[in-house]
Design an enzyme around this catalytic site. Structure first.
Site, short mmCIF file in Angstrom:
data_model
loop_
_atom_site.label_atom_id
_atom_site.label_comp_id
_atom_site.label_asym_id
_atom_site.label_seq_id
_atom_site.Cartn_x
_atom_site.Cartn_y
_atom_site.Cartn_z
CD GLU A 100 -1.43 2.46 1.83
OE1 GLU A 100 -2.18 3.38 1.87
OE2 GLU A 100 -0.38 2.63 2.45
CD GLU A 101 2.40 3.13 4.04
OE1 GLU A 101 2.47 4.30 3.48
OE2 GLU A 101 2.03 3.29 5.22
CG ASP A 104 -4.45 3.25 5.95
OD1 ASP A 104 -3.84 3.19 6.78
OD2 ASP A 104 -4.21 3.09 4.63
CG HIS A 117 4.18 7.47 6.88
ND1 HIS A 117 4.28 7.59 5.65
CD2 HIS A 117 3.20 6.67 7.17
CE1 HIS A 117 3.46 6.76 5.10
NE2 HIS A 117 2.73 6.25 6.05
CO CO Z 1 0.98 5.00 5.39
ZN ZN Z 2 -1.75 3.33 5.80
#
Ligand code: CO
Ligand code: ZN
Length: 329
Positions: A192-193, A215, A301
């Site tokens: 996904e990232e 998410d 992050h």
């Molecule tokens: Co992310």
């Molecule tokens: Zn995410």
């Protein structure tokens, strides 16, 4: 559930290297579903049958990390980011490779801190030469941030809350749901990232009637933060938009109705930057109605992403009710 969260967030799994996380989740969900599949990209798809229409859920297993690009003669590693990562968030941090090798992030001498870029940083794995370093690490190896899970009571802190907290919620909801009104395809997606890649192929294979991604999302509740109408502890969100998706209005409406009918607190979410698996699901074939439930998260992050455990518990209940309530479009 905190014990499961700890195991998930501490597992190694930068984008493209999700196998540890996948094995952990596979053991966890197998007793509660009818079928488990792994596709060519590595997505784990847990199927729980209950109806004729297909509901696809998606939580991503991968986390941000770094990839080795060069090993110099003194054994220092140069690297590039895998997923969105600020060099500033790496200072003072450690990383670890799939084989357990631990490294420390260092920086070149800089005139001003604002000059810091990824290319001025290196990883020190304690090797004194290229040969010594090459015994432990190769070009193209990826590393994840190394940081342990901390339970502050209501607030939980760890690396990879994005998106293992959603994996935990999805697992727990599969355990708790009694009568889903759909055939539920619970996808634990890869990559996904780096651009919603796993969810894209999973959705193509499944062709769902409805897609819901789970998410994390940003908050506007810390000192002088950017304006955002989401806060920790006020419930999971029903997303309106992010950079990857304008959530299908009828799905948004459905999600709000389900939350209200079950007295689940929720917040409406407008995320200015960032994407989710829903962006890939919605654009599958001739289009799929898609929405997102997010868990508010501070410091996304970084090595210390923070969520509120009460939002997590409400998130589980919300997801169970979404599996038990028919979407009429
Ligand atoms: Co992310
Ligand atoms: Zn995410």
């Amino acid at each position: 559930m905190k014990e499961l969260i700890k195991r998930l967030v501490e597992a190694y799994g930068p984008a493209g290297s999700e196998e540890c996380v996948r094995n952990l989740i596979m053991e966890e969900v197998r007793p509660y579903v009818d079928e488990v599949q792994v596709d060519a990209l590595g997505n784990l798809i847990a199927i729980k049958r209950g109806g004729s229409k297909k509901l696809m859920l998606s939580s991503h297993m991968d986390e941000i990390g770094v990839m080795v690009t060069h090993i110099d003669e003194n054994g220092f590693l140069r690297f590039y980011n895998v997923g969105g990562l600020s060099p500033f968030s790496l200072i003072g941090n450690r990383c670890y490779f799939a084989n357990g090798t631990v490294g420390v992030f260092g920086t070149e001498q800089l005139d001003a801190m604002k000059d810091l870029t990824m290319s001025k940083m290196f990883i020190d794995i304690g090797a004194a030469s290229r040969e010594e370093a090459a015994e432990k690490v190769r070009i193209g190896d990826t590393a994840a941030i190394k940081r342990e899970f901390v339970d502050l009571g209501n607030r939980l802190v760890a690396k990879a809350m994005d998106d293992r907290i959603a994996c935990a919620i999805q697992i727990e909801a599969l355990k708790q749901v009694e009568k889903p009104v759909y055939d539920v395809y619970a996808v634990f997606s890869v990559q996904e990232e780096v651009g919603l890649r796993g969810a894209r192929v999973a959705a193509f294979g499944i062709t769902p009637d409805l897609g819901i991604a789970i998410d994390v999302t940003r908050t506007g509740d810390t000192p002088k933060s950017a304006t955002m109408d989401v806060a920790l502890g006020k419930g999971p969100t029903v997303k309106v938009r992010d950079s990857s998706v304008l959530c299908t209005p009828a799905v948004r409406h459905h999600m709000e109705e389900v939350a209200k009918a079950n007295n689940i607190p929720y917040q409406l979410e407008v995320l200015e930057r960032g994407g989710t698996d829903a962006g890939a699901i919605q654009l599958t074939k001739s289009g799929v109605p898609a929405g997102v439930m997010s868990i508010p998260c501070r410091y996304i992050h970084t090595a210390s992403e923070m969520v509120d455990y009460r939002d997590v518990e409400h998130g589980v209940r919300f997801l169970v009710k979404l599996m038990e309530t028919e979407y009429k479009g």
